[in-house]
Write a protein that holds these residues in place. Sequence first.
Motif, PDB file in Angstrom:
ATOM      1  N   ILE A 149       0.666  -0.968  -0.417  1.00 51.74           N
ATOM      2  CA  ILE A 149       0.171   0.020  -0.387  1.00 51.74           C
ATOM      3  C   ILE A 149       1.480   1.398  -0.058  1.00 51.74           C
ATOM      4  CG2 ILE A 149      -2.119  -0.783   1.181  1.00 51.74           C
ATOM      5  CD1 ILE A 149      -1.341  -0.007   3.932  1.00 51.74           C
TER       6      ILE A 149
ATOM      7  N   ASP B  52      -3.397   5.021  -1.533  1.00 57.40           N
ATOM      8  CA  ASP B  52      -4.507   3.678  -0.737  1.00 57.40           C
ATOM      9  C   ASP B  52      -4.614   4.064   0.271  1.00 57.40           C
ATOM     10  OD1 ASP B  52      -3.520   1.545  -2.692  1.00 57.40           O
ATOM     11  OD2 ASP B  52      -1.778   1.787  -2.583  1.00 57.40           O
TER      12      ASP B  52
ATOM     13  N   ASN C  49      -4.743  -3.373   0.987  1.00 58.08           N
ATOM     14  CA  ASN C  49      -4.685  -2.941  -0.762  1.00 58.08           C
ATOM     15  C   ASN C  49      -5.869  -2.977  -1.428  1.00 58.08           C
ATOM     16  OD1 ASN C  49      -4.926  -6.042  -0.653  1.00 58.08           O
ATOM     17  ND2 ASN C  49      -3.603  -6.187  -0.308  1.00 58.08           N
ATOM     18  N   LYS C  50      -5.258  -2.203  -2.052  1.00 60.23           N
ATOM     19  CA  LYS C  50      -6.618  -2.582  -3.674  1.00 60.23           C
ATOM     20  C   LYS C  50      -7.517  -3.965  -3.801  1.00 60.23           C
ATOM     21  CE  LYS C  50      -5.137   1.302  -6.284  1.00 60.23           C
ATOM     22  NZ  LYS C  50      -3.488   1.578  -4.936  1.00 60.23           N
TER      23      LYS C  50
END
Length: 415
Positions: free
Chosen positions: A2, A42, A130-131
Amino acid sequence: MIRILHTADWHIGQLFHEYDRTYEHRQFFNWLLDTLSEEQVDVLLVSGDVFDSSNPSAASIKMFYTFLNRSAKQNPHLQIIVTAGNHDSASRLESPKPLLESSNIHIVGIVEKDDVGMVDYGKICIPLKNKEGHTEAWCIAAPFLRLGDYPSITDSANPYADGVSAFYKEACEYAASIKEPGQAIIAMGHLHAQQAEVGDIDKMERLIMGGVECISATAFNEKLRYVALGHIHKAQRIGGKEHVRYSGSPLPMSFSETNYKHQVIVFDMADDAIDSLKALEIPVSVPLMRVPSVHSSLTEVLISLSQLKTFEGAPHTAPYLEARVLLEGPEPGLRHKIETALAGKNFRLAKIDVRYKSTAANPDKAATADPEQLNRLKPIEVLHKVYQAKYDNPIPAALQKLFQQVEQEVNEWEA
């Protein structure tokens, strides 16, 4: 992995020597929005003092929530964590919390307690994902700590500093107990760290804070991979540690920052380690100018001002100007003379910084008098001493006569 961006001390709604700063804040938010996208951030950390006042105007509140809305729309995966500073109203900042519960925006103003009165660290430990939705780290989102927010330390020489240290120790222990291997712990804080380099505006903050609330860098556990601090307006490392930092304020807060570069901090976090830490310079939308560069006689100042080239931009982008004057004594009509020299040049006269030759050459002469001695003096004698200390000259006869007339009228009124 991130990517995290650390900023603080926005002070939305602040007046710079009575000049409105709405334009500057809008420019900063536009830049920050672009940066969040360009850097693929992020997590956005805002470490306190969102507003300049505990009772911000409707326009300031609208600006803040407009930024949050635009950020969320432009960056759907962005997490935003905002903590309250000493300038913020903790409860007011938290008031929209119910509306934000379903979003990735977390606002922490109040330190909540459990049923037995202990700090509920679970309420301020926020997972950073995170994504892909996997937790990479945990953030201790600590706001400005007021009396009662931190553990009470008995028989302590400095209950505040020791209490804040205990708060971070316990918070870190809690985060360590819930994190999984490979997940990092970071912390936020709004406080005055020991050995922090302060600017003019920070010195005034220290008076508000009480003068003893300095926290050592050793208060932050070695398990913390990054500490995102706010309150001091100059970006800097603390205790020689790369990971304990003030991001600084995004806008200049005083003329001492004329040649200072404001910034935000960006870094990556993965596998319980920090990487690629860097500072990103924030463009200055309204410059600061000091004329002349050193305090000079009024004649020299007026010449320097008259030689300035007219600023061609819009009035709301005109530079803020500080005139630096060295005088021998009182100068009637000083502001009018300076404003006349600046007429038509499109500069905003924000401050006239006056120094006197006597006190500049002999600062000891401006020392504070003994209060007991002052109590034994008559008002006219106090005036004589103050005038002599400031201007290194006896009080003019005309001023002495005027003072005596006023004193006589006051005595007659009281009688």
